[in-house]
Scaffold this motif. Structure first.
Motif, PDB file in Angstrom:
ATOM      1  N   TYR A  39       0.675  -1.307  -0.049  1.00 44.91           N
ATOM      2  CA  TYR A  39       0.079   0.016  -0.041  1.00 44.91           C
ATOM      3  C   TYR A  39       0.891   1.233   0.012  1.00 44.91           C
ATOM      4  O   TYR A  39       2.003   1.062   0.597  1.00 44.91           O
ATOM      5  CB  TYR A  39      -0.866  -0.054   1.338  1.00 44.91           C
ATOM      6  CG  TYR A  39      -2.103  -0.842   0.891  1.00 44.91           C
ATOM      7  CD1 TYR A  39      -3.075  -0.521   0.227  1.00 44.91           C
ATOM      8  CD2 TYR A  39      -2.055  -2.389   1.576  1.00 44.91           C
ATOM      9  CE1 TYR A  39      -4.301  -1.402  -0.082  1.00 44.91           C
ATOM     10  CE2 TYR A  39      -3.335  -3.135   1.289  1.00 44.91           C
ATOM     11  CZ  TYR A  39      -4.382  -2.620   0.579  1.00 44.91           C
ATOM     12  OH  TYR A  39      -5.332  -3.353   0.418  1.00 44.91           O
ATOM     13  N   GLU A  57       0.774   4.446   1.266  1.00 44.55           N
ATOM     14  CA  GLU A  57       0.447   5.365   2.474  1.00 44.55           C
ATOM     15  C   GLU A  57       1.733   6.147   2.634  1.00 44.55           C
ATOM     16  O   GLU A  57       2.684   5.079   2.659  1.00 44.55           O
ATOM     17  CB  GLU A  57       0.013   4.712   3.625  1.00 44.55           C
ATOM     18  CG  GLU A  57      -0.433   5.540   4.720  1.00 44.55           C
ATOM     19  CD  GLU A  57      -1.116   5.223   5.909  1.00 44.55           C
ATOM     20  OE1 GLU A  57      -1.688   5.783   6.773  1.00 44.55           O
ATOM     21  OE2 GLU A  57      -1.199   3.823   6.285  1.00 44.55           O
ATOM     22  N   GLY A  58       1.821   7.129   2.656  1.00 47.73           N
ATOM     23  CA  GLY A  58       3.103   8.051   3.159  1.00 47.73           C
ATOM     24  C   GLY A  58       4.025   8.044   2.129  1.00 47.73           C
ATOM     25  O   GLY A  58       5.180   8.639   1.931  1.00 47.73           O
ATOM     26  N   ARG A  59       3.528   7.901   0.884  1.00 47.38           N
ATOM     27  CA  ARG A  59       4.442   7.913  -0.375  1.00 47.38           C
ATOM     28  C   ARG A  59       4.069   9.382  -0.974  1.00 47.38           C
ATOM     29  O   ARG A  59       3.480   9.574  -2.028  1.00 47.38           O
ATOM     30  CB  ARG A  59       4.031   6.892  -1.594  1.00 47.38           C
ATOM     31  CG  ARG A  59       4.405   5.537  -0.922  1.00 47.38           C
ATOM     32  CD  ARG A  59       5.966   5.244  -1.010  1.00 47.38           C
ATOM     33  NE  ARG A  59       5.946   3.870  -0.300  1.00 47.38           N
ATOM     34  CZ  ARG A  59       5.948   2.713  -0.906  1.00 47.38           C
ATOM     35  NH1 ARG A  59       5.798   2.621  -2.251  1.00 47.38           N
ATOM     36  NH2 ARG A  59       6.121   1.483  -0.307  1.00 47.38           N
ATOM     37  N   LYS A  99      -4.075  12.137  -0.870  1.00 46.58           N
ATOM     38  CA  LYS A  99      -3.222  11.029   0.256  1.00 46.58           C
ATOM     39  C   LYS A  99      -4.062  10.109   0.732  1.00 46.58           C
ATOM     40  O   LYS A  99      -3.694   8.912   1.055  1.00 46.58           O
ATOM     41  CB  LYS A  99      -2.722  12.037   1.190  1.00 46.58           C
ATOM     42  CG  LYS A  99      -1.772  12.963   0.834  1.00 46.58           C
ATOM     43  CD  LYS A  99      -1.114  13.986   2.059  1.00 46.58           C
ATOM     44  CE  LYS A  99       0.075  14.681   1.418  1.00 46.58           C
ATOM     45  NZ  LYS A  99       0.584  15.733   2.455  1.00 46.58           N
ATOM     46  N   GLN A 100      -5.560  10.331   0.914  1.00 50.06           N
ATOM     47  CA  GLN A 100      -6.464   9.240   1.390  1.00 50.06           C
ATOM     48  C   GLN A 100      -6.560   8.376   0.431  1.00 50.06           C
ATOM     49  O   GLN A 100      -6.474   7.074   0.700  1.00 50.06           O
ATOM     50  CB  GLN A 100      -7.786  10.042   1.550  1.00 50.06           C
ATOM     51  CG  GLN A 100      -8.592   9.341   2.591  1.00 50.06           C
ATOM     52  CD  GLN A 100      -9.773  10.366   2.813  1.00 50.06           C
ATOM     53  OE1 GLN A 100      -9.950  11.597   2.577  1.00 50.06           O
ATOM     54  NE2 GLN A 100     -10.870   9.694   3.507  1.00 50.06           N
ATOM     55  N   LEU A 104      -4.128   7.336  -1.621  1.00 47.95           N
ATOM     56  CA  LEU A 104      -2.854   6.367  -1.779  1.00 47.95           C
ATOM     57  C   LEU A 104      -2.683   5.668  -0.491  1.00 47.95           C
ATOM     58  O   LEU A 104      -2.292   4.438  -0.718  1.00 47.95           O
ATOM     59  CB  LEU A 104      -1.663   7.609  -1.606  1.00 47.95           C
ATOM     60  CG  LEU A 104      -1.365   8.344  -2.783  1.00 47.95           C
ATOM     61  CD1 LEU A 104      -0.218   9.199  -2.769  1.00 47.95           C
ATOM     62  CD2 LEU A 104      -0.911   7.208  -4.048  1.00 47.95           C
ATOM     63  N   ARG A 105      -3.343   5.793   0.454  1.00 41.95           N
ATOM     64  CA  ARG A 105      -3.364   5.124   1.631  1.00 41.95           C
ATOM     65  C   ARG A 105      -3.807   3.778   1.435  1.00 41.95           C
ATOM     66  O   ARG A 105      -3.312   2.669   2.059  1.00 41.95           O
ATOM     67  CB  ARG A 105      -4.120   5.701   2.781  1.00 41.95           C
ATOM     68  CG  ARG A 105      -4.032   5.046   4.244  1.00 41.95           C
ATOM     69  CD  ARG A 105      -4.886   5.791   5.092  1.00 41.95           C
ATOM     70  NE  ARG A 105      -6.254   6.006   5.039  1.00 41.95           N
ATOM     71  CZ  ARG A 105      -7.171   5.085   5.230  1.00 41.95           C
ATOM     72  NH1 ARG A 105      -6.988   4.005   5.760  1.00 41.95           N
ATOM     73  NH2 ARG A 105      -8.612   5.545   4.906  1.00 41.95           N
ATOM     74  N   LEU A 106      -4.736   3.482   0.602  1.00 38.55           N
ATOM     75  CA  LEU A 106      -5.128   2.107   0.161  1.00 38.55           C
ATOM     76  C   LEU A 106      -5.199   1.917  -1.075  1.00 38.55           C
ATOM     77  O   LEU A 106      -5.978   1.236  -1.918  1.00 38.55           O
ATOM     78  CB  LEU A 106      -6.850   1.970   0.739  1.00 38.55           C
ATOM     79  CG  LEU A 106      -6.898   1.970   2.087  1.00 38.55           C
ATOM     80  CD1 LEU A 106      -8.417   2.229   2.684  1.00 38.55           C
ATOM     81  CD2 LEU A 106      -6.240   0.606   2.806  1.00 38.55           C
ATOM     82  N   SER A 107      -4.024   2.252  -1.824  1.00 41.88           N
ATOM     83  CA  SER A 107      -3.818   2.091  -3.277  1.00 41.88           C
ATOM     84  C   SER A 107      -2.468   1.312  -3.373  1.00 41.88           C
ATOM     85  O   SER A 107      -1.538   1.302  -2.529  1.00 41.88           O
ATOM     86  CB  SER A 107      -3.567   3.269  -3.984  1.00 41.88           C
ATOM     87  OG  SER A 107      -4.875   3.876  -4.052  1.00 41.88           O
ATOM     88  N   LYS A 108      -2.374   0.576  -4.459  1.00 41.27           N
ATOM     89  CA  LYS A 108      -1.127  -0.133  -4.849  1.00 41.27           C
ATOM     90  C   LYS A 108      -0.936   0.060  -6.465  1.00 41.27           C
ATOM     91  O   LYS A 108      -1.686   0.368  -7.155  1.00 41.27           O
ATOM     92  CB  LYS A 108      -1.272  -1.836  -4.594  1.00 41.27           C
ATOM     93  CG  LYS A 108      -1.651  -2.138  -3.213  1.00 41.27           C
ATOM     94  CD  LYS A 108      -1.828  -3.396  -3.127  1.00 41.27           C
ATOM     95  CE  LYS A 108      -1.942  -4.050  -1.828  1.00 41.27           C
ATOM     96  NZ  LYS A 108      -2.238  -5.374  -1.700  1.00 41.27           N
TER      97      LYS A 108
END
Length: 167
Positions: free
Chosen positions: A6, A8-10, A32-33, A35-39
């Motif tokens: 995931y 998150e933080g990228r 950012k939200q 990205l938190r649950l993306s791959k």
């Protein structure tokens, strides 16, 4: 398929995502939200990204390569525009995938777990975020409907021409 953890933080991805047509109208906070649950998922040529009839919550944004949309073994569309989204119908209605999606060449996508739309901490914040995403989904679907209408008119005209030539 190869898949990143995931994202998150990228934060370095935020600017890239803000330049994409599908996500460009979102605020940095929402990116950012997401990205938190993306791959990031990579696929080889011919690899099935989503099979017709499958159930899953993923929406994809094309980073590179392209995809073929295949229904009952027939190609019905191609998506080759960087930043284009696909998989939004299943995210909206929770039904099975209406078509398969197959990679054209080496393909890289952002895979967004759409189930995250139910995970905002504040109800008002969640409602705002989900309404923005549904607006984006609606824009994608509206453009695809317009494109389908153009193709339908072209096919009907061709059918009329063929029927006239048979007489």
């Amino acid at each position: 398929m190869h898949e990143s953890p995931y994202l998150e933080g990228r934060g370095f991805l935020v600017d890239k995502l803000l330049r994409l047509p599908f996500l460009g109208s979102l605020s940095e906070k929402y990116i950012k939200q997401i990205l938190r649950l993306s791959k990031i998922r990579t696929f080889e040529h011919g690899e099935i990204i989503t099979p017709e009839g499958a159930y899953d919550p993923w929406v994809y944004i094309l980073f590179s390569g392209g995809v073929r949309i295949v229904k009952k073994g027939k190609e019905i569309a191609r998506i080759e525009e960087i930043g284009a989204a696909f998989g939004e119908l299943a995210a909206i209605d929770g039904k099975a995938r209406s078509a398969s999606v197959e990679a054209i060449g080496a393909t890289v996508c952002l895979a967004i777990d759409a189930s995250f739309m139910n995970e905002a901490t504040e109800p008002l914040e969640q409602a705002l975020f989900v309404s923005v995403l549904y607006r984006l989904f609606a824009e994608v679907i509206a453009q695809r409907l317009r494109d389908s209408n153009v193709e339908l008119i072209r096919l009907r005209s061709e059918l009329d021409r063929l029927q006239r030539s048979q007489r």
